[in-house]
Design a protein around this motif. Sequence first.
Motif, short mmCIF file in Angstrom:
data_model
loop_
_atom_site.label_atom_id
_atom_site.label_comp_id
_atom_site.label_asym_id
_atom_site.label_seq_id
_atom_site.Cartn_x
_atom_site.Cartn_y
_atom_site.Cartn_z
N ALA A 209 4.13 10.85 18.85
CA ALA A 209 5.45 10.25 18.66
C ALA A 209 5.40 8.87 19.31
N THR A 210 6.08 7.90 18.68
CA THR A 210 6.07 6.55 19.23
C THR A 210 7.48 6.10 19.57
N LEU A 211 7.56 5.27 20.59
CA LEU A 211 8.88 4.77 21.04
C LEU A 211 8.80 3.27 21.32
N GLY A 212 9.74 2.54 20.76
CA GLY A 212 9.91 1.13 21.13
C GLY A 212 11.35 0.97 21.59
N TRP A 213 11.54 0.80 22.89
CA TRP A 213 12.91 0.66 23.40
C TRP A 213 13.29 -0.82 23.41
N GLU A 214 14.59 -1.05 23.39
CA GLU A 214 15.09 -2.43 23.53
C GLU A 214 16.05 -2.43 24.70
N ALA A 294 12.31 -6.55 24.67
CA ALA A 294 11.73 -5.43 23.93
C ALA A 294 10.21 -5.55 23.89
N PRO A 295 9.54 -4.42 23.96
CA PRO A 295 8.09 -4.43 23.92
C PRO A 295 7.58 -4.05 22.53
N ILE A 296 6.28 -4.10 22.37
CA ILE A 296 5.65 -3.48 21.20
C ILE A 296 5.71 -1.97 21.47
N PHE A 297 5.95 -1.20 20.42
CA PHE A 297 6.11 0.24 20.65
C PHE A 297 4.81 0.89 21.12
N GLU A 298 4.96 2.03 21.80
CA GLU A 298 3.80 2.76 22.33
C GLU A 298 4.03 4.25 22.16
N ASN A 342 16.57 3.22 21.08
CA ASN A 342 15.28 3.90 21.10
C ASN A 342 14.75 3.98 19.68
N ASN A 343 13.77 3.13 19.37
CA ASN A 343 13.14 3.17 18.05
C ASN A 343 12.06 4.23 18.09
N TRP A 344 12.11 5.14 17.13
CA TRP A 344 11.23 6.31 17.21
C TRP A 344 10.52 6.55 15.88
N SER A 345 9.27 6.89 15.96
CA SER A 345 8.55 7.28 14.75
C SER A 345 7.43 8.25 15.12
N LEU A 346 6.65 8.63 14.10
CA LEU A 346 5.51 9.52 14.32
C LEU A 346 4.29 8.83 13.74
N THR A 352 -1.54 5.49 11.31
CA THR A 352 -0.69 5.65 10.13
C THR A 352 0.70 6.10 10.56
N ASN A 353 1.69 5.30 10.18
CA ASN A 353 3.08 5.64 10.51
C ASN A 353 3.59 6.65 9.49
N LEU A 354 3.99 7.83 9.97
CA LEU A 354 4.43 8.88 9.04
C LEU A 354 5.81 8.61 8.47
N ASP A 456 19.05 -3.83 4.04
CA ASP A 456 20.19 -2.94 4.16
C ASP A 456 20.26 -2.42 5.59
N ARG A 457 21.10 -3.03 6.40
CA ARG A 457 21.15 -2.62 7.81
C ARG A 457 22.58 -2.29 8.19
N ASN A 458 22.73 -1.31 9.00
CA ASN A 458 24.06 -0.97 9.46
C ASN A 458 24.00 -0.87 10.97
N ASN A 468 10.92 1.76 8.78
CA ASN A 468 9.71 2.53 9.08
C ASN A 468 9.85 3.31 10.38
N LYS A 469 11.08 3.48 10.82
CA LYS A 469 11.37 4.19 12.07
C LYS A 469 12.85 4.52 12.12
N PHE A 470 13.21 5.47 12.95
CA PHE A 470 14.63 5.71 13.20
C PHE A 470 15.00 5.02 14.50
P1 ADP Z 1 14.68 -5.23 15.04
O1 ADP Z 1 14.47 -6.20 16.17
O2 ADP Z 1 15.20 -5.90 13.81
O3 ADP Z 1 15.52 -4.05 15.44
P2 ADP Z 1 11.77 -4.76 15.07
O4 ADP Z 1 10.86 -4.45 13.94
O5 ADP Z 1 11.53 -6.06 15.75
O6 ADP Z 1 13.26 -4.61 14.57
O7 ADP Z 1 11.62 -3.60 16.11
C1 ADP Z 1 12.49 -3.34 17.12
C2 ADP Z 1 11.84 -2.34 18.03
O8 ADP Z 1 11.29 -1.30 17.24
C3 ADP Z 1 10.71 -2.88 18.88
O9 ADP Z 1 10.88 -2.42 20.21
C4 ADP Z 1 9.49 -2.26 18.27
O10 ADP Z 1 8.49 -2.03 19.20
C5 ADP Z 1 10.04 -0.95 17.72
N1 ADP Z 1 9.20 -0.36 16.68
C6 ADP Z 1 8.66 -0.94 15.60
N2 ADP Z 1 7.89 -0.05 14.91
C7 ADP Z 1 7.96 1.13 15.56
C8 ADP Z 1 7.39 2.43 15.39
N3 ADP Z 1 6.59 2.70 14.38
N4 ADP Z 1 7.68 3.38 16.30
C9 ADP Z 1 8.49 3.13 17.32
N5 ADP Z 1 9.06 1.95 17.54
C10 ADP Z 1 8.80 0.94 16.69
#
Ligand code: ADP
Length: 727
Positions: A209-214, A294-298, A342-346, A352-354, A456-458, A468-470
Amino acid sequence: MSTIRFSALQEILNRTAIKVQENEKRSVLFGKNVFNKHAMQQYLTRAAYESVMNAIEKGTRIDRKIADQVAVSMKDWAIAKGATHYTHWFQPLTGATAEKHDAFFESINGSLAMEKFDGEQLVQQEPDASSFPNGGIRNTFEARGYTAWDPTSPAFIYETTLCIPTIFVSYTGEALDNKTPLLRALQAIDTHATAVCKYFDKNATKVNATLGWEQEYFLIDEALAHSRQDILMTGRTLLGHIPAKGQQLDDHYFGSIPTRAMSFMQDLEQECMLLGIPVKTRHNEVAPNQFELAPIFEEVNLAVDHNSLLMDVMQKVSRRHHFKVLFHEKPFVGINGSGKHNNWSLSTPNGTNLLSPGKTPMKNLQFLTFFVNTIKAVQENEELLRASIASASNDHRLGANEAPPAIISVFIGSQLSRVLDELENVTKGKLSPQEKTDLKLNIIGKIPEILLDNTDRNRTSAFAFTGNKFEFRAVGSSANCAKPMTVLNTIVAKQLKEFKLEVDALIEGKNLKKDEAIFNVLREYIKASKNIRFEGDGYGKAWEKEAQKRGLSNNKTTPEALGVKISKPAIDLFQEMNVMNAVELQARYEISLEEYTMHLQIESRVLGDMARNHIVPTAINYQNTLLENTKNLKEIFGDDYKTIAKEQIEFIMVISKHITEINALTLKMINERKKANKLEGLNSAKAYCNKVKPFFEQIRYHCDKLETMVDDNLWPLTKYRELLFTR
Ligand code: ADP
Ligand code: MG
């Protein structure tokens, strides 16, 4: 002007931005203070390196001999970098991080000698940590808690201490921290997502599972922050009139970053680079003096550790720049608060992003599978997700016209909505060759193009799909991401487990082909999870009504929101997924309630003190000036004074009215507080919520009115305009 306010303002006029020396390229600095793969390759034997890598990738145990080797290498590496101490670094249920430093050296007969640091010290410690909240898991007579090395999050050096990320568990094995349940939830999602992945790739072995927080935050000058006890004690302003200019002009958002703030950010980013926190973006936020990083997700566990570490580092770096960082979700009324999306994906080990469609129809079906299952998991557990972000401070932000309401809903955009609508019509059972081709070419085949046009953003949705993430947007800025991440990964894991059972049953029982079975189950899930999907304005009143009709929960306050945590279905769910047992859940529930009660108790005390000891005396002081003035006017003008001093007399009366109200309301609040303090657990939290808290706004109303009337020179509290606009 009161001396404290005056000297604070004086102090900041003398401030200049600290120049940050950028000696080396960022990429060179990255991870320099982290015992990462690169450092391990240099310092570890091949066997030790492989053993640690296996522990990280496959969760295998590291045996004691290897642990000894790792410890010695880690120590050598750390000492070579100037470290003098080491600590197990953990995340107790206070939500913050904890550390207890031990020196690598000790004094023997007056001379320095090397302290023992071997596998034993690396793997396990027993901090005297009996004062951390434990919700009754540890009785004081059995106060032992153990910290144990988490090799999946690399050790790092901060300042001169080697920090070893650890879990924190009781003697009997119950989790006393936020990390342990998170690791178990990540294990669950790995197991069940991998099993589902095998439908699409026989060789699938692991899912991360991956997380990118802002992270949003406010920067307030240190001197100004220190001039207000509410900011110091509660992290927010309990009083303060909204200034003429707030955020109406939107002139701060994405504007040029003020020099002092920029210099803080540069300094912070350098620290982050050294610690291997991959910070990437920085910008001004909507409110004055509000920013985001915000960081690159991990991978989730690492991302959670990095966010916790970041919050700590931010406090430390901010002091160098004479700032105070506010992480509170709503530090100021009338202007936006802060969240932590909390940006989340798998993703699979090869990246490969699921939750991203691929080049083939099968890959797109894989995308749809994870996409629909996530929506279904949220539908069934919306209340648990709400509970995972509940706190006294986040209650102020949710539903405040700037953040999602306390209702959890999923936004997916009109195009994906159309795809799901079409999939609802898939024939039950076997599909005709024509229908299969149609599905492949015209429905799932079109998904990649749809997602390319991801305009399309809300922004008003609590849980939005963003290409590509929730993005879980309701998380508060001061939260430890472990809590929402534990719940989200657990509920999706459980959902995927069920999905696999249902698909297999159709394949075996009904003789369906794999893709037919998947389409059949997805169709039912799409129908069953319609209630949680909402594409409209999440901030509007109409949505509250609509959500109620749909039967969605709307738990506006923390005491209401927490209840679900100890419900029978929740206990069953967490137990089945091996994430938490009933005792651990009960403990967390009680700790959250207590934390809530404590927060409100502190706020109430601070407010009472400010209102009665600062505001009322100041108002009386000013009233005396007016009285003196009126008396003098009478002396000179005789009976005519009534017309001449009309305004003064009116002011005197209005001030009296406010003073009377403040005193009466404060006394009533104290009385309610006393009653609430006699209660326990949920009852105490509810009393604070429903009986004590309502006085906050009422008392504030009168104090803020006085702020607009009383001579500015007398006003004791640093004003909003000063807090928000002096740089
Ligand atoms: P925005 O700034 O328009 O919300 P970004 O693509 O810049 O969109 O991403 C915002 C956040 O989403 C960043 O913290 C980034 O790391 C995270 N993010 C991007 N891809 C993924 C992913 N596959 N899984 C988790 N987090 C992600
Ligand atoms: Mg975002």
